[in-house]
Enzyme design. Structure first.
Site, PDB file in Angstrom:
ATOM      1  N   GLU A  23      -6.791  -0.552  10.766  1.00 29.69           N
ATOM      2  CA  GLU A  23      -5.808  -1.620  10.984  1.00 29.69           C
ATOM      3  C   GLU A  23      -4.415  -1.003  11.029  1.00 29.69           C
ATOM      4  O   GLU A  23      -4.256   0.218  10.918  1.00 29.69           O
ATOM      5  CB  GLU A  23      -5.880  -2.675   9.872  1.00 29.69           C
ATOM      6  CG  GLU A  23      -5.512  -2.130   8.502  1.00 29.69           C
ATOM      7  CD  GLU A  23      -5.653  -3.145   7.374  1.00 29.69           C
ATOM      8  OE1 GLU A  23      -6.112  -4.270   7.599  1.00 29.69           O
ATOM      9  OE2 GLU A  23      -5.301  -2.790   6.228  1.00 29.69           O
ATOM     10  N   ASP A  32       3.839  -4.419   4.822  1.00 26.91           N
ATOM     11  CA  ASP A  32       3.632  -4.275   6.261  1.00 26.91           C
ATOM     12  C   ASP A  32       4.959  -4.197   7.035  1.00 26.91           C
ATOM     13  O   ASP A  32       5.170  -4.940   8.014  1.00 26.91           O
ATOM     14  CB  ASP A  32       2.818  -5.474   6.811  1.00 26.91           C
ATOM     15  CG  ASP A  32       1.562  -5.749   6.008  1.00 26.91           C
ATOM     16  OD1 ASP A  32       0.919  -4.789   5.563  1.00 26.91           O
ATOM     17  OD2 ASP A  32       1.233  -6.940   5.822  1.00 26.91           O
TER      18      ASP A  32
HETATM   19  O1  FUB Z   1      -0.744  -8.023   4.819  1.00 29.69           O
HETATM   20  C1  FUB Z   1      -2.025  -8.417   5.204  1.00 29.69           C
HETATM   21  C2  FUB Z   1      -2.795  -7.276   5.763  1.00 29.69           C
HETATM   22  O2  FUB Z   1      -2.884  -6.221   4.813  1.00 29.69           O
HETATM   23  C3  FUB Z   1      -2.190  -6.617   6.968  1.00 29.69           C
HETATM   24  O3  FUB Z   1      -2.346  -7.364   8.131  1.00 29.69           O
HETATM   25  C4  FUB Z   1      -2.901  -5.327   6.948  1.00 29.69           C
HETATM   26  O4  FUB Z   1      -2.371  -4.356   7.789  1.00 29.69           O
HETATM   27  C5  FUB Z   1      -2.833  -4.966   5.477  1.00 29.69           C
HETATM   28  O5  FUB Z   1      -1.635  -4.349   5.144  1.00 29.69           O
END
Ligand code: FUB
Length: 352
Positions: free
Chosen positions: A255, A45
């Protein structure tokens, strides 16, 4: 976020055992096959920013937490943040050690997920999602006089904040905005009425023919510690001006939103989650509406896909992650590669 059935990516157990140096190996840029930026810790991320001419990366710090995998991503059980920096793409990458620890966030329960950072008036701000003691994701903020921390967390979460994946964008007029949200494990669907539904869906609203759940945006206050307004929906429309639908898994927001501006256009890019694309949409205001433009990056190895886009020394780069080092969904590694734009500003799709 993740579902358990999707995690069997093969057993590439290439764990870099026993390597704990703080200064890491140079990563040679090779557009054909970028290398993990570091391999002594697992990182994901990546939110990249340029501060004082230097590139800083604010990633999640993945760990093997021995927490059983579930459909809400419990095995993504991260407990601190390390910040990376580099003077040049392809040069030495420095790990600045622990910048913020879960135990130092008074209201936090578990799972420090994807962070972002910003700078204003001599202070650096680290924004982070973490579940509170009731297991509800909230957004926290921590401050430091250095881009690499250590950061001190504010005593409470940002009022009115929820879900995951904060991305803070500062416009050319100096105003800053936070984009946020993630469905499934990121809990956004549980807020669709405005209040949290503890027994709400673990995935989405299952309303395939209705507009998809939206990422959210709010302008930040001058002190960068609170929202200056209620969160608003980010509308993503198709070329006919119709909202993308909940059933349109190849294109709808899931997301990992990111905002950047290029030649007066606003580019909102994001992950489509269960279809694993990085997609993007453009608009004329930081609030949108945004028109879907296409795929920025095809799926990486691994279930999750999450990125940032930054201009550094006159070139544009995408920072992202995959699971090259481990083959395990929750033990990821960050990478970088240059982005190519067409004359109209749209992207040449990257196939990693
Ligand atoms: O790293 C945890 C979660 O996985 C992140 O918040 C999302 O975007 C995904 O990458």
């Amino acid at each position: 976020m993740t579902v358990s059935a999707k995690t069997a990516l093969g057993a590439l157990a290439l764990l870099a055992s026993g390597f704990t140096a703080a200064v890491c190996q140079p990563a040679k840029p090779n557009p054909a096959k970028p290398k993990p930026l570091v391999s002594h810790i697992y990182t994901a991320d990546p939110s990249a920013h340029v501060f004082n001419g230097k590139l800083y990366i604010y990633p999640s710090h993945d760990v093997e937490g021995n927490v059983a995998e579930d459909d809400e991503g419990a095995h993504f059980n991260m407990r601190d943040y390390h910040i990376l920096s580099m003077d040049n793409i392809g040069g030495k990458v420095t790990d600045h050690g622990v910048a913020l620890d879960l135990k130092d966030i008074p209201w936090a329960g578990r799972q420090l997920w994807a962070p972002d950072a910003a700078y204003k008036n001599g202070t650096y701000y680290l924004y982070f999602p973490v579940k509170d003691k009731q297991d509800v994701f909230r957004m926290g903020v921590a401050t430091s006089k250095s881009p690499t921390g250590p950061f001190k967390a504010e005593p409470k979460p940002i009022p009115g904040s929820y879900s995951i994946d904060p991305a803070v964008f500062t416009d050319t007029d100096g105003k800053s905005y936070m984009y946020l949200g993630g469905i499934w494990g990121g809990q956004l669907q549980r807020w669709h009425t405005g209040t949290y539904e503890a027994n709400g869906s673990k995935t989405d609203l299952k309303k395939d023919n209705e507009p998809a759940l939206s990422a959210k945006v709010a302008r930040l206050s001058n002190d960068m510690l609170t929202f200056d307004e209620p969160l608003k929906d980010i509308q993503i429309l198709d070329k006919e001006g119709k909202p993308l639908l909940g059933g349109d898994h190849d294109r709808r927001f899931f997301e990992g939103g990111w905002m950047h501006k290029y030649k007066d256009k606003y580019y909102f890019s994001y992950s489509t989650g269960d279809t694993h694309f990085l997609a993007y949409a453009t608009g004329d205001s930081p609030y949108g509406p945004f028109t879907y433009q296409g795929v920025l990056m095809n799926p990486v190895t691994g279930w999750t896909t999450h990125h940032s886009i930054v201009e550094f020394k006159g070139k544009w780069y995408i920072f992202y992650h995959d699971v090259e080092l481990t083959g395990k969904t929750h033990l990821r590694n960050v990478k970088v590669r240059e982005i190519t734009r067409k004359p109209d500003g749209t992207f040449v799709t990257i196939t990693p």
